[in-house]
Scaffold this active site. Structure first.
Site: not given
Length: 455
Positions: A50-51, A188
């Protein structure tokens, strides 16, 4: 041959550009074969996360990175000029150094993160399975795995917390030395909570419960780590189970009050609770920190831990670079040795070709009835002249033109003035005899061997 790395990462390209150049699992094998089918490449490996997207290849020395850049653009249907400003290219020494830094986590968004090494290993395995990783890239990547392991072993590059989630888990491990019997309640379902769940799972947490307003989102996070999901409305009911609470929501008001925590502590018979509130504004009422048996940390408390972790990792990175520089030089020495191997092979082939011609001529002369002594003497004389002719001509020219460096190199190469024993049972002419003594004739068995086609 020349090593080339062409790529882009989170530091050189925005996410929309990175997305357009990603190689997914469905196209990676075809991409590798397309890359190595290119006229200027002989080996190829592609690392795509992804990077970052990086293409590792072995090129013809005359080839340019522009040719690989054009291939990259064409493969993804993107104008090469559009991506050119975001790309970096490393050759040979710089390419080796860059790969070692990538595999060791020194080029990652989070300094020292360990996941990248697994991604590099997977990329290498895919290339091996596809038949596109040859001798040079195979040696390079095996070398980089060894160096990355040494960096992890010999430095503290991955031991210090550098994210809020990592810092929270590190503190939890200090309070509960063994996490295997503990339950973590994560409030969360965003990136921070997912990262906290990952770290807890890696450190052997007993149970993970994820609470969120949207249960479906909570389930997506919990299912990755063998946990289970609950709605935020069920939070108070599950709070007494929690030894560790990590909260990071976008709620404008606290989701946990002092009263709820007090009731949970009573049910727990005052077994301690470790609570981390990473949210801004806060998810947990500040008054909770005044309760006995509660260890409450906020963003400000953790920031110091994170800052200290970053300082520690930067110090470790400096140590890691010393290791990388040493092993880059080691690999480049091996790479340069390949040129010598090729030169030696070419030189031996030329000498053996001349030998075979002379032996064939000698055999014909022997078959025609010519004296064996004459044939052997002529063979030795002609063979010596043919092998030494070209070097002698070049050395005379070097002497005329004042090329003292070439003359000195030849002196070292041929070890002139030194007593050198030949390999095997043969002896260099003059070795073992007094100075000025003529070399003895070959014995009868040598003559028979030459006449029979040996030698």
């Amino acid at each position: 041959m020349s090593l080339l790395i062409l790529g882009l990462n989170h530091k050189t390209a925005p996410v929309d550009i990175r997305e357009r150049l990603t190689f997914g699992p469905d196209v990676i094998v075809g991409a590798l074969r397309s890359l190595t089918d290119h006229p200027v490449t002989s080996e190829g490996i592609i690392l795509s996360t992804c990077n970052r997207t990086e293409v590792y290849c072995v090129l013809d020395p005359q080839a340019s990175e522009a040719q690989i850049r054009d291939w990259l653009g064409r493969f993804h249907g993107v104008d090469p000029q559009l991506i050119a400003p975001h790309l970096y290219a490393y050759r040979d020494h710089d390419a080796v150094s860059h790969l070692l830094k990538v595999a060791s986590g020194l080029d990652s968004m989070v300094l020292g993160e360990p996941q990248i090494l697994g991604q590099v290993k997977q990329s290498f395995q895919t290339a091996c399975d596809s038949g596109t990783a040859g001798r040079l890239l195979g040696r390079l990547f095996q070398h980089c795995f060894s160096v990355a392991k040494q960096v992890r072993t010999d430095t503290a590059i991955g031991s210090s917390p550098v994210s809020m989630a990592f810092a929270a888990v590190s503190l939890a491990r200090q309070i509960f030395s063994d996490l295997s019997s503990q339950t973590a309640l994560l409030i969360g379902a965003g990136e921070t909570i997912e990262l906290a769940a990952r770290h807890l799972h890696q450190h052997g947490i007993g149970r993970i419960v994820v609470a969120n307003r949207t249960v479906e989102r909570a389930h997506l996070v919990a299912s990755q780590f063998d946990g289970y999901a609950i709605a935020l409305t069920e939070l108070v009911n599950h709070l007494p189970e929690a030894d560790i609470v990590v909260s990071s929501t976008a709620s404008p008001l606290p989701v946990l009050g002092k009263g709820a925590v007090e009731r949970a502590l009573k049910i727990r018979k005052h077994r301690p609770m470790f609570m981390v509130d990473i949210a801004v504004p806060r998810d947990i009422e500040p008054e909770v920190g005044n309760l006995n048996d509660v260890y409450l940390y906020t963003v400000d408390d953790l920031q110091g831990v994170v800052d200290e972790g970053m300082r520690s990792r930067h110090q470790a990175a400096a140590q890691a670079m010393e290791i990388i520089e040493l092993h880059t030089a080691e690999f480049m020495a091996w790479l340069r040795s390949l040129d010598a191997v090729t030169l030696i092979q070419d030189y031996r082939q030329r000498a053996e070709s001349i030998r075979d011609q002379m032996v064939a001529r000698a055999q014909k002369q022997l078959a025609a009835g010519k004296s064996a002594d004459d044939v052997i003497c002529q063979l030795a004389h002609t063979l010596t002249n043919k092998i030494l002719h070209t070097p002698s001509v070049r050395l005379r020219r070097a002497g005329r033109e004042g090329q003292s460096d070439l003359l000195e190199a030849a002196n070292q190469l041929f070890a002139l003035g030194q007593d050198i024993a030949a390999d095997g049972d043969e002896t260099v002419a003059g070795a073992g005899s007094t100075s000025g003594t003529k070399t003895p004739s070959c014995p009868a068995e040598t003559l028979a061997r030459v006449a029979g086609g040996g030698g």
